[in-house]
Design a protein around this motif. Sequence first.
Motif, PDB file in Angstrom:
ATOM      1  N   PHE A 117      38.413  32.314  44.818  1.00  0.00           N
ATOM      2  CA  PHE A 117      39.467  32.790  45.709  1.00  0.00           C
ATOM      3  C   PHE A 117      40.148  34.055  45.203  1.00  0.00           C
ATOM      4  O   PHE A 117      40.661  34.844  45.999  1.00  0.00           O
ATOM      5  CB  PHE A 117      40.496  31.675  45.921  1.00  0.00           C
ATOM      6  CG  PHE A 117      41.543  31.990  46.951  1.00  0.00           C
ATOM      7  CD1 PHE A 117      41.184  32.287  48.260  1.00  0.00           C
ATOM      8  CD2 PHE A 117      42.887  31.988  46.624  1.00  0.00           C
ATOM      9  CE1 PHE A 117      42.147  32.581  49.218  1.00  0.00           C
ATOM     10  CE2 PHE A 117      43.857  32.273  47.573  1.00  0.00           C
ATOM     11  CZ  PHE A 117      43.488  32.569  48.875  1.00  0.00           C
ATOM     12  N   HIS A 118      40.198  34.278  43.912  1.00  0.00           N
ATOM     13  CA  HIS A 118      40.899  35.447  43.380  1.00  0.00           C
ATOM     14  C   HIS A 118      40.165  36.717  43.815  1.00  0.00           C
ATOM     15  O   HIS A 118      38.955  36.838  43.641  1.00  0.00           O
ATOM     16  CB  HIS A 118      40.974  35.372  41.860  1.00  0.00           C
ATOM     17  CG  HIS A 118      41.945  36.351  41.266  1.00  0.00           C
ATOM     18  ND1 HIS A 118      41.651  37.698  41.159  1.00  0.00           N
ATOM     19  CD2 HIS A 118      43.192  36.184  40.747  1.00  0.00           C
ATOM     20  CE1 HIS A 118      42.686  38.318  40.603  1.00  0.00           C
ATOM     21  NE2 HIS A 118      43.626  37.422  40.350  1.00  0.00           N
ATOM     22  N   PRO A 119      40.873  37.695  44.375  1.00  0.00           N
ATOM     23  CA  PRO A 119      40.180  38.856  44.964  1.00  0.00           C
ATOM     24  C   PRO A 119      39.505  39.784  43.963  1.00  0.00           C
ATOM     25  O   PRO A 119      38.689  40.621  44.369  1.00  0.00           O
ATOM     26  CB  PRO A 119      41.307  39.585  45.713  1.00  0.00           C
ATOM     27  CG  PRO A 119      42.564  39.190  45.010  1.00  0.00           C
ATOM     28  CD  PRO A 119      42.337  37.761  44.592  1.00  0.00           C
ATOM     29  N   LEU A 120      39.814  39.662  42.667  1.00  0.00           N
ATOM     30  CA  LEU A 120      39.210  40.544  41.671  1.00  0.00           C
ATOM     31  C   LEU A 120      38.154  39.857  40.814  1.00  0.00           C
ATOM     32  O   LEU A 120      37.455  40.521  40.046  1.00  0.00           O
ATOM     33  CB  LEU A 120      40.297  41.113  40.755  1.00  0.00           C
ATOM     34  CG  LEU A 120      41.296  42.080  41.411  1.00  0.00           C
ATOM     35  CD1 LEU A 120      42.395  42.462  40.429  1.00  0.00           C
ATOM     36  CD2 LEU A 120      40.584  43.327  41.918  1.00  0.00           C
ATOM     37  N   SER A 121      38.023  38.548  40.933  1.00  0.00           N
ATOM     38  CA  SER A 121      37.135  37.817  40.025  1.00  0.00           C
ATOM     39  C   SER A 121      35.679  38.235  40.158  1.00  0.00           C
ATOM     40  O   SER A 121      34.991  38.434  39.153  1.00  0.00           O
ATOM     41  CB  SER A 121      37.257  36.307  40.262  1.00  0.00           C
ATOM     42  OG  SER A 121      38.472  35.814  39.768  1.00  0.00           O
ATOM     43  N   ALA A 122      35.176  38.348  41.366  1.00  0.00           N
ATOM     44  CA  ALA A 122      33.755  38.650  41.552  1.00  0.00           C
ATOM     45  C   ALA A 122      33.388  39.979  40.901  1.00  0.00           C
ATOM     46  O   ALA A 122      32.364  40.087  40.204  1.00  0.00           O
ATOM     47  CB  ALA A 122      33.406  38.662  43.036  1.00  0.00           C
ATOM     48  N   GLU A 177      47.694  39.063  48.138  1.00  0.00           N
ATOM     49  CA  GLU A 177      46.357  39.563  47.816  1.00  0.00           C
ATOM     50  C   GLU A 177      46.383  41.076  47.631  1.00  0.00           C
ATOM     51  O   GLU A 177      45.725  41.607  46.724  1.00  0.00           O
ATOM     52  CB  GLU A 177      45.351  39.178  48.893  1.00  0.00           C
ATOM     53  CG  GLU A 177      43.938  39.631  48.574  1.00  0.00           C
ATOM     54  CD  GLU A 177      42.884  38.974  49.436  1.00  0.00           C
ATOM     55  OE1 GLU A 177      41.962  39.704  49.863  1.00  0.00           O
ATOM     56  OE2 GLU A 177      42.976  37.756  49.674  1.00  0.00           O
ATOM     57  N   GLU A 178      47.138  41.757  48.447  1.00  0.00           N
ATOM     58  CA  GLU A 178      47.246  43.211  48.317  1.00  0.00           C
ATOM     59  C   GLU A 178      47.859  43.593  46.963  1.00  0.00           C
ATOM     60  O   GLU A 178      47.418  44.565  46.326  1.00  0.00           O
ATOM     61  CB  GLU A 178      48.083  43.782  49.456  1.00  0.00           C
ATOM     62  CG  GLU A 178      47.427  43.702  50.832  1.00  0.00           C
ATOM     63  CD  GLU A 178      47.497  42.299  51.450  1.00  0.00           C
ATOM     64  OE1 GLU A 178      46.852  42.100  52.502  1.00  0.00           O
ATOM     65  OE2 GLU A 178      48.195  41.424  50.890  1.00  0.00           O
ATOM     66  N   ARG A 179      48.853  42.836  46.518  1.00  0.00           N
ATOM     67  CA  ARG A 179      49.466  43.115  45.216  1.00  0.00           C
ATOM     68  C   ARG A 179      48.487  42.857  44.073  1.00  0.00           C
ATOM     69  O   ARG A 179      48.437  43.611  43.093  1.00  0.00           O
ATOM     70  CB  ARG A 179      50.724  42.264  45.037  1.00  0.00           C
ATOM     71  CG  ARG A 179      51.859  42.622  45.997  1.00  0.00           C
ATOM     72  CD  ARG A 179      53.104  41.783  45.753  1.00  0.00           C
ATOM     73  NE  ARG A 179      54.110  42.039  46.768  1.00  0.00           N
ATOM     74  CZ  ARG A 179      54.302  41.272  47.849  1.00  0.00           C
ATOM     75  NH1 ARG A 179      53.564  40.190  48.029  1.00  0.00           N
ATOM     76  NH2 ARG A 179      55.216  41.583  48.740  1.00  0.00           N
ATOM     77  N   LEU A 180      47.699  41.796  44.193  1.00  0.00           N
ATOM     78  CA  LEU A 180      46.698  41.509  43.168  1.00  0.00           C
ATOM     79  C   LEU A 180      45.659  42.619  43.088  1.00  0.00           C
ATOM     80  O   LEU A 180      45.226  43.002  41.991  1.00  0.00           O
ATOM     81  CB  LEU A 180      46.017  40.170  43.475  1.00  0.00           C
ATOM     82  CG  LEU A 180      46.867  38.924  43.230  1.00  0.00           C
ATOM     83  CD1 LEU A 180      46.236  37.710  43.918  1.00  0.00           C
ATOM     84  CD2 LEU A 180      47.019  38.657  41.726  1.00  0.00           C
ATOM     85  N   LEU A 181      45.253  43.141  44.232  1.00  0.00           N
ATOM     86  CA  LEU A 181      44.266  44.220  44.253  1.00  0.00           C
ATOM     87  C   LEU A 181      44.849  45.532  43.727  1.00  0.00           C
ATOM     88  O   LEU A 181      44.162  46.299  43.055  1.00  0.00           O
ATOM     89  CB  LEU A 181      43.744  44.418  45.677  1.00  0.00           C
ATOM     90  CG  LEU A 181      42.822  43.319  46.210  1.00  0.00           C
ATOM     91  CD1 LEU A 181      42.625  43.469  47.707  1.00  0.00           C
ATOM     92  CD2 LEU A 181      41.480  43.346  45.489  1.00  0.00           C
TER      93      LEU A 181
END
Length: 293
Positions: A117-122, A177-181
């Motif tokens: 689910f984490h947007p940066l993991s992949a 999600e935008e902040r995580l990215l």
Amino acid sequence: MPVDTPPAALRRLSDPVRRALLPLADGLGGVTSAVRALPDVLICGAQRSGTTSLFKALARHPAVTGPTLRKGVHYFDVGYARGVDWYRGCFPLRASLRARNGRPRVLAMESSPYYLFHPLSAERIARTLPDVLVVVVLRDPVERAYSAHAHESARGFETEPFERAIGLEEKRLSGEEERLLADPGYYSFAHQHHAYLARGRYADQLARFERHLGRERMHVVDYADLFDGTARALTGIERFLGLPPGPGAPPGHHNARRRSSMPEPLRAELTAQFIESDTRLAAWWGRTPSWRA
């Protein structure tokens, strides 16, 4: 206790003992990280879809082992700032994994269900582990959400009842999600612990992993198949990982929590909300998920 005590012995330790030993293991692992392995296999989710059970089932295979004293390291989601040397220090010595005396090379694995689910993991996984194989287990997203709420509530991370929590979800996750990215160092408590419905929209998460890792490195399993009382799904995972046949026992149920039944009107409402997402999932997967069959 030495850091590289055989995994079978470590699995017999109680959870409090494991937690007490973890700082020592991490410290010694960091000192020797240069001679330690990185994982060959990641169980990336979905949360509350049997990842603990799958980890334990694979760990019974003589050619598979996990991190020292833990199931998941959470490096590619919340621990990335600690650096790859810290991550490597969480795994066994490379020498201990070599093929010997008729035993094939041992695969190192970990299981962190927030990776999916984490947007940066992949992207982080692809950069750090260019040959890693990824296993994902998918569960009925409505049941997954209800189970996740019980899990987060039991851990003290949720104080609202289920229906109220899903009503708050959009507000809680707004912009996260935008902040995580935008900021790789940002951490979102709500994104990790309160994404009950969002985590069940699997198609977008799988497409992101495919974009960064390639479809051939992903193996997706239906929760209903994994827990049908046979070892068929587990055998399929072993084949994907290039392992010889394992013990042949079906996965047990681990980390389950007792909870009341979901009211049927609410279940029907939520099931309808996932129609579009599940349709896209079926197209990506090439099969109808069990909960839509």
